[in-house]
Design a protein around this motif. Structure first.
Motif, PDB file in Angstrom:
ATOM      1  N   ARG A 120       0.831  -1.202   0.000  1.00 42.37           N
ATOM      2  CA  ARG A 120       0.000   0.000   0.000  1.00 42.37           C
ATOM      3  C   ARG A 120       0.866   1.252   0.000  1.00 42.37           C
ATOM      4  O   ARG A 120       1.909   1.296   0.673  1.00 42.37           O
ATOM      5  CB  ARG A 120      -0.918   0.014   1.227  1.00 42.37           C
ATOM      6  N   VAL A 121       0.381   2.220  -0.729  1.00 43.42           N
ATOM      7  CA  VAL A 121       1.114   3.489  -0.810  1.00 43.42           C
ATOM      8  C   VAL A 121       1.141   4.135   0.574  1.00 43.42           C
ATOM      9  O   VAL A 121       0.122   4.180   1.268  1.00 43.42           O
ATOM     10  CB  VAL A 121       0.444   4.429  -1.839  1.00 43.42           C
ATOM     11  N   GLY A 122       2.320   4.600   0.959  1.00 45.80           N
ATOM     12  CA  GLY A 122       2.430   5.336   2.215  1.00 45.80           C
ATOM     13  C   GLY A 122       2.543   4.450   3.431  1.00 45.80           C
ATOM     14  O   GLY A 122       2.484   4.938   4.557  1.00 45.80           O
ATOM     15  N   GLN A 138      -8.571  -1.490  -5.286  1.00 45.53           N
ATOM     16  CA  GLN A 138      -9.300  -1.124  -6.512  1.00 45.53           C
ATOM     17  C   GLN A 138      -9.492  -2.307  -7.445  1.00 45.53           C
ATOM     18  O   GLN A 138     -10.487  -2.388  -8.150  1.00 45.53           O
ATOM     19  CB  GLN A 138      -8.535  -0.019  -7.237  1.00 45.53           C
ATOM     20  N   GLN A 153       7.437   3.455  -1.133  1.00 45.42           N
ATOM     21  CA  GLN A 153       6.013   3.239  -0.823  1.00 45.42           C
ATOM     22  C   GLN A 153       5.126   4.108  -1.703  1.00 45.42           C
ATOM     23  O   GLN A 153       3.964   4.321  -1.391  1.00 45.42           O
ATOM     24  CB  GLN A 153       5.740   3.594   0.636  1.00 45.42           C
ATOM     25  N   PHE A 154       5.707   4.656  -2.733  1.00 44.68           N
ATOM     26  CA  PHE A 154       4.923   5.485  -3.660  1.00 44.68           C
ATOM     27  C   PHE A 154       5.104   4.912  -5.061  1.00 44.68           C
ATOM     28  O   PHE A 154       5.977   4.073  -5.296  1.00 44.68           O
ATOM     29  CB  PHE A 154       5.369   6.949  -3.595  1.00 44.68           C
ATOM     30  N   HIS A 155       4.272   5.408  -5.988  1.00 43.45           N
ATOM     31  CA  HIS A 155       4.377   4.957  -7.371  1.00 43.45           C
ATOM     32  C   HIS A 155       5.369   5.820  -8.136  1.00 43.45           C
ATOM     33  O   HIS A 155       5.593   6.984  -7.778  1.00 43.45           O
ATOM     34  CB  HIS A 155       3.003   5.038  -8.054  1.00 43.45           C
ATOM     35  N   PRO A 182      -6.199  -1.404 -12.351  1.00 44.27           N
ATOM     36  CA  PRO A 182      -6.286  -0.342 -11.349  1.00 44.27           C
ATOM     37  C   PRO A 182      -5.336   0.812 -11.684  1.00 44.27           C
ATOM     38  O   PRO A 182      -5.561   1.943 -11.277  1.00 44.27           O
ATOM     39  CB  PRO A 182      -5.864  -1.015 -10.052  1.00 44.27           C
ATOM     40  N   LEU A 188      -6.852   4.083 -13.941  1.00 43.99           N
ATOM     41  CA  LEU A 188      -7.545   5.198 -13.302  1.00 43.99           C
ATOM     42  C   LEU A 188      -6.549   6.080 -12.546  1.00 43.99           C
ATOM     43  O   LEU A 188      -6.613   7.313 -12.615  1.00 43.99           O
ATOM     44  CB  LEU A 188      -8.616   4.656 -12.342  1.00 43.99           C
ATOM     45  N   ARG A 223      -5.429  10.094 -13.384  1.00 43.64           N
ATOM     46  CA  ARG A 223      -5.465  11.156 -12.379  1.00 43.64           C
ATOM     47  C   ARG A 223      -4.264  12.098 -12.560  1.00 43.64           C
ATOM     48  O   ARG A 223      -4.382  13.297 -12.368  1.00 43.64           O
ATOM     49  CB  ARG A 223      -5.381  10.490 -10.986  1.00 43.64           C
ATOM     50  N   VAL A 250     -15.298   2.929  -3.865  1.00 43.72           N
ATOM     51  CA  VAL A 250     -14.638   3.877  -4.778  1.00 43.72           C
ATOM     52  C   VAL A 250     -15.708   4.350  -5.756  1.00 43.72           C
ATOM     53  O   VAL A 250     -16.331   3.527  -6.430  1.00 43.72           O
ATOM     54  CB  VAL A 250     -13.490   3.179  -5.548  1.00 43.72           C
TER      55      VAL A 250
END
Lengths: 694, 220
Positions: free
Chosen positions: A606-608, A655, B64-66, B90, B93, B97, B152
C-alpha cells in the motif's frame, strides 16, 4: 495316588454359552473352521430352531480331520491355535477361525452333538464321535465322561458334518438375521450367487484323488432355514438386488462390446453397442452400484448399515478366470480400475469401491493373459490393458448417462416448481376471494406481498452468492487452462535461447551470457508462479478426509516461496507440537491461508505504508478441544472498511480486488466446522484472523 | 540516462537495451520509503538527460509510492522523464489522475529504444509549454454517462469532441471538488481534454470545473 485339578461340568457353561452368549457367533465360528479347512462350500441348516427342540447342521467339503487332529485339537477346549497356525495347506488362506471357546458355545446349543469328518488324506475313511451334554450334566466331573472317536468306511467325498440336535435355545428372527449377515461377510460374494454358480467347478467323489487347484476358487457359505426363507435368500443372493443400478459390459467373439445400464431387476435402461474393436479376451463385466443413503433404502428389506458393511468387506471389482478368482483384484485396498480416483476427480455418477461390487468374468483358454509368477495378478500386457479399457469405458459411458439424466431431472424440477408456484398463486387468489372480506383483503394481500418480498430478498442473495462462486469457478478453470498453455511456450524459451546463443560469435559469449542468465532467472520466476495455481488445483487436494493442518501449512509455505521471496516477505511457521488433524480437505485449508497471505502481500504494497521487515505468520495451536489456526501479518491492519463487513462478498479495500477472498475464507471455515473471527490490534496494527476448528 | 526500477532484472534489461543503442544508462539503488523528494534528489545528483522510471516501486521495497509521483516531480523540475507501466486495470484510473502532469507513459512491452528521441521531444515540449498535438488541452464538453456509488466512486463520461460513442472512466479527483456531489448521469461538464490523442489511455482531464447547460440537439 496323584492329585490334580478336576473340573465341574458347570465350567462348560462358563466357558461356552456364558462367555459367548450370541448363538449365531458360535455357529459362524464353525463355518470359519470350514473355511480354514480349505472348504469351498459350507452349508448351515437350521431345522425348527424356533421350537426349542430343533437341530443345526454345519456341513463342508473341506479337507476334514484325522483321528489325531480330533483328539489333539478339536476336543481340546480353550487353546487358540490361530496365532501359531500358518496359511492353510491347499489355498494358502489366512486362518479365520479360533478353535476355542466360540466352537464350544456352538456345540452346547443342543443336548447332543455328532461329528463326522472325512479327511482328504484318508480317502474312503470317516471318523465319528458323539457328545451327549446330558451325560456331562449328570456327571460329577468333566473328566468322568469319555468321548470315543470311531472310524468307519465311507464312499462320501472329504469334508466335515457337525449335527447339533435338540437345540434348547430358541432361535428368533433377529438371531437368524445376524447369522445370515455374518455368513454373508464370510462368503466370497459371487460364490453362492445363483448367477455365478454355473461357473463354479463342481467337486464330487470322482475328484477326490486329484489335487485341488492352487488358485482359491472362493468360499461359499449357504444358509438353509425353511422358517426364515427370506433371510436364507439374503445369504444366497447377497445384497445384489439392493443395488440402485448395474453396469454391464460384454465382449463377444468379434471383439465387439455391448454396454448396458440395467435397473435392480435386470431390466435394460440404456444400451450401446460399441463398434470400436477391443483386443480383449471374451469377457463379461458387471458392476452393481449402491446409493448408500437412508432414502434409497427406505423401501428395502436390508439396511444401509448392512450393505455398507458388506461392501466394506467385498466391494471392488473381482476377476474370475474360467471360474477361479484371480487375486488381488477386488481384494482389500485393490482398486485396479482406479474407481476411487475417478470419483474424486468427478464425483457425480461415479461409483467407488465402497459403493459398488463388481465381477469381471473372462475366458483365458487361448492364454492371451498371463498371470505373474507369484500368482498375484496378471502381467499387464496389451490384452490386460484392453480388458481394463473395456471396463473403464463402461464406467465412463455410465457416468455420462447418469450426469445427463441428473441434468434433465434438475431441469424438470425447475419447470415443475415454476408450474406449482403459478398454480399456488391462482389457488391463493381463489381462497382469498372466498374467505377474506373485501375490506380485509388489502391487509392480507399486503402481508402476503411482504412475505413474498422477503423470500425474494433471500433468494436474490442466494443467487448472488451462487453467481459469485460461478465466477470464481470460471476464473479458476480459466487460469488452470491458461497456466497449462503458458507452460508450453515457457519450455520453448530454453531451446530458443540455446539456438540463439549458437548464432552469437564466440567473442560475444561472455556479454551474451549475462543477458541469458537474466532471461533464465525471469523464466524461472514465471515457472514458479505458474506452478502455484496448478498445484492448488490438484484434485487430491479436494479429497475430503483427515487433514493434517500443519502439513498443509508447511507445503503452502514452500509452494509460495518464489512469491514471498519476490515481495521480500518472510513466512514464519509456528506449528502446534501435538495433534493438528481436522476433518476436511487440503483445498479448504489452502483456500483460507492463501487468501489471507495474498491479502497481506497486497497490504504490504500500500502506498504510504512502510514495513521494512515484512512478516506473515502461519500458526496452529491447541486450546482445549479446539485447534486454532491463526494467520497474522504486520502489514498495518485493515482500513477503509468496517471490520464487521470484511467477510461480506464484494467488499474490498483494493481497486482491483474482487471482494471474494475473505468470503471464501469465511465459507471455507464454516465448511470445516469452524468459527471465524477477526480482530485488529491497534497497537501493532496487525490484523489477526484466528480460525477455530472443533 | 537514469533508469529507476525496484526489480533488479527489470532495471538491468532496460539498461542493456539502452547500451545497445549507445546510451550510457545508470540507476539509483536504495530504499526511499515515502520520501519522493529523496529519490528525485538522488536522480538529480546524476544529472541525467532523460529519466525512465517504472511505476510499481513497492513490491521489492524500493519505495512506498508509485513511479508516477517521481516523474511528475521531475517534469515539474524541468527534467525530462517518462513512465513505464504494465497498465493493470487499477493503474489506468490512477494514471489518468496524473496524466496531465506526465507527458509520456509507455507500456513496458511497447517501450522502443528507437523512439527515445520522440519520448524526449514530447516531454521537452511540454516543459517549454509547447505540447505536441496529442497532448494539447482543449476546453471540451464532457457528458457524465454513469455514476456508480461504492467504496470507490466510479464515474464514466463521454467526450463528444473526442469520441461521441465511447465512455471512459474519469477519476473523481479530476473534477473540481465543489462539483463532485452535484454530478449525476446526464450532467454536462466543461474541462480541458487532449482530444487530439488517438488512444484512450492518453486522455487527460484537467480543470473540469464548470457545469455546462445541455447542448443543442445538433451537438448530441
Amino acid at each position: 495316588m496323584s492329585d490334580g485339578f478336576r473340573f465341574s461340568p458347570d465350567i462348560l457353561a462358563r466357558l461356552g454359552e456364558e462367555l459367548v452368549p450370541d448363538a449365531d457367533q458360535g455357529i459362524v465360528e464353525l463355518a470359519k473352521n470350514a473355511y480354514d479347512a480349505d472348504a469351498t462350500n459350507c452349508t448351515v441348516r437350521l431345522e425348527a430352531v424356533h421350537s426349542g427342540h430343533g437341530s443345526i447342521s454345519i456341513s463342508d467339503n473341506g479337507s476334514g480331520m484325522s483321528a489325531d487332529a480330533i483328539r489333539g485339537g478339536w476336543l481340546v477346549i480353550g487353546r487358540s491355535s490361530k496365532q501359531q497356525k500358518p496359511a492353510t495347506e491347499i489355498y494358502k488362506r489366512v486362518p479365520a477361525g479360533d478353535k476355542g471357546l466360540g466352537r464350544l458355545a456352538a456345540l452346547r446349543l443342543g443336548d447332543r452333538v455328532e461329528l463326522r469328518t472325512r479327511p482328504l488324506a484318508e480317502p474312503g475313511v470317516e471318523h465319528r464321535l458323539v457328545i451327549d451334554w446330558t451325560a456331562f450334566a449328570a456327571a460329577e466331573h468333566v473328566e468322568d465322561v469319555s468321548i470315543d472317536v470311531e472310524t468307519v468306511d465311507t464312499d462320501l467325498s472329504h469334508g466335515t458334518d457337525i449335527l447339533i440336535q435338540r437345540v434348547s435355545d430358541k432361535f428368533g428372527r433377529s438371531a437368524v438375521n445376524k447369522l445370515a449377515r455374518s455368513l454373508l461377510l464370510l462368503s466370497d460374494p459371487f460364490g453362492n450367487s445363483a448367477e455365478f454358480s454355473q461357473d463354479r467347478p463342481a467337486r464330487g467323489p470322482a475328484e477326490e484323488d486329484e489335487p485341488p487347484a492352487r488358485s482359491d476358487p472362493g468360499f461359499s457359505a449357504r444358509l438353509e432355514t425353511p422358517e426364515f426363507s427370506d433371510l436364507e435368500a439374503k445369504v444366497n443372493n447377497a445384497y445384489f438386488s439392493d443395488a440402485q443400478y448395474r453396469i454391464h459390459a460384454e465382449v463377444d467373439a468379434q471383439a465387439k462390446v455391448t454396454f448396458q445400464l440395467l435397473d435392480w431387476k435386470g431390466g435394460t435402461l440404456h444400451e450401446m453397442i460399441d463398434s470400436a474393436a477391443y483386443d480383449a479376451p471374451l469377457m463379461t463385466f458387471d458392476l452393481w452400484v449402491f446409493i448408500l443413503d437412508a432414502q434409497s433404502f427406505s423401501t428395502r428389506s436390508s439396511t444401509v448399515g448392512e450393505v455398507r458393511e458388506w461392501l466394506t468387506e467385498v466391494g471392488g471389482v473381482h476377476i474370475y478366470e474360467d471360474g477361479i478368482r484371480v487375486p488381488p483384484y477386488g481384494g482389500a485396498g485393490d482398486d485396479w480400475l482406479e474407481m476411487n480416483l475417478r470419483r474424486v476427480r468427478s464425483p457425480e455418477g461415479r461409483p467407488s469401491t465402497n459403493t459398488s461390487i463388481g465381477v469381471l468374468r473372462l475366458s483365458n483358454v487361448a492364454g492371451i493373459l498371463s498371470q505373474k509368477t507369484d500368482r498375484n495378478g496378471y502381467i499387464e500386457n496389451e490384452a490386460f490393458q484392453e480388458l481394463r479399457r473395456v471396463c473403464t469405458d463402461a464406467l465412463e459411458w455410465s457416468a455420462k448417462i447418469q450426469i445427463r439424466e441428473r441434468d434433465e431431472r434438475r431441469q424438470a424440477e425447475k419447470e415443475a416448481i415454476a408450474r406449482s408456484t403459478s398454480t399456488a398463486k391462482t389457488k391463493l387468489n381463489t381462497v382469498l376471494d372466498r374467505s377474506v372480506k373485501s375490506t380485509e383483503r388489502r391487509k392480507v394481500e399486503k402481508a402476503i406481498d411482504q412475505l413474498v418480498k422477503d423470500s425474494g430478498v433471500e433468494n436474490r442473495s442466494l443467487r448472488e452468492e451462487l453467481q459469485l462462486y460461478r465466477s470464481l469457478a470460471t476464473a479458476g478453470m480459466t487460469s488452470a487452462v491458461l497456466m497449462h498453455e503458458i507452460g508450453r511456450p515457457l519450455s520453448m524459451i530454453d531451446k530458443a535461447i540455446d539456438s540463439l546463443r549458437r548464432l552469437i560469435p564466440t567473442e560475444k559469449h561472455a556479454e551474451a551470457d549475462q543477458r541469458i542468465a537474466r532471461l533464465g532467472r525471469v523464466k524461472q520466476r514465471l515457472s514458479s508462479f505458474i506452478s502455484i495455481p496448478l498445484t492448488l488445483l490438484a484434485k487430491r487436494k479436494r479429497r475430503s478426509g483427515r487433514v493434517d493442518v500443519n502439513e498443509c501449512l508447511t507445503e503452502l509455505k514452500s509452494l509460495l516461496e518464489p512469491v514471498t521471496e519476490f515481495f521480500r516477505a518472510e513466512v514464519e511457521l509456528d506449528l502446534a507440537a501435538g495433534y493438528a488433524v481436522i476433518n476436511g480437505s487440503a483445498a479448504l485449508i489452502d483456500g483460507i491461508c492463501l487468501n489471507l497471505v495474498m491479502n497481506a502481500l497486497n497490504a504490504f504494497q500500500r502506498v504510504g505504508y512502510s514495513q521494512p521487515q515484512r512478516i506473515i505468520r502461519l500458526q496452529t495451536r491447541q486450546e482445549g478441544a479446539h485447534l486454532i489456526l491463526a494467520v497474522e501479518d504486520n502489514a498495518g491492519g485493515i482500513d477503509g472498511v468496517e471490520i464487521s463487513e470484511i467477510w461480506l462478498p464484494g467488499v474490498t479495500t483494493s481497486q482491483d480486488g474482487t471482494g471474494f477472498g475473505l468470503t471464501i475464507v469465511r465459507d471455507s471455515v464454516t465448511d470445516l466446522g469452524g468459527v471465524s473471527m477477526s480482530s485488529v490490534n491497534p497497537n501493532s496494527g496487525a490484523p489477526a484472523s484466528p480460525l477455530v476448528f472443533r | 540516462m537514469t533508469v529507476i526500477d525496484d526489480d533488479e532484472d527489470g532495471c538491468e534489461e532496460i539498461m542493456e537495451i539502452l547500451r545497445d543503442f549507445d546510451f550510457v544508462p545508470s540507476t539509483v539503488n536504495g530504499s526511499f520509503d515515502d520520501r519522493v523528494g529523496d529519490l528525485v534528489e538522488a536522480i538529480e545528483a546524476q544529472d541525467p538527460n532523460f529519466v525512465i522510471c517504472d511505476n510499481r516501486l513497492q513490491a521489492r521495497q524500493m519505495a512506498q509510492f508509485h513511479g508516477v509521483e517521481v516523474v511528475k516531480e521531475l517534469v515539474a523540475r524541468r527534467r525530462p522523464a517518462m513512465l513505464l507501466t504494465m497498465y493493470g486495470s487499477p493503474d489506468r484510473l490512477m494514471l489518468r489522475r496524473s496524466r496531465f502532469d506526465v507527458p509520456v507513459i509507455v507500456h513496458r512491452d511497447a517501450f522502443d529504444p528507437e523512439r527515445i528521441g520522440e519520448y524526449f521531444e514530447t516531454c521537452w515540449r511540454e516543459i517549454v509549454d509547447d505540447p505536441v498535438d496529442a497532448r494539447r488541452p482543449h476546453r471540451s464538453l464532457i457528458r457524465i454517462d454513469s455514476v456508480t456509488e461504492g467504496p470507490v466512486r466510479q464515474i464514466d463520461g463521454v467526450v463528444p469532441a473526442w469520441r461521441p460513442d465511447h465512455a471512459v472512466p474519469i477519476p473523481i479527483e479530476c473534477i473540481a471538488e465543489e462539483l463532485r456531489n452535484r454530478i449525476t448521469a446526464g450532467t454536462y461538464l466543461l474541462g480541458d481534454v487532449n482530444i487530439g490523442t488517438k488512444h484512450e489511455d492518453e486522455l487527460f482531464f484537467h480543470h473540469v470545473n464548470e457545469v455546462a447547460p445541455p447542448p443543442s440537439e445538433g451537438v448530441r
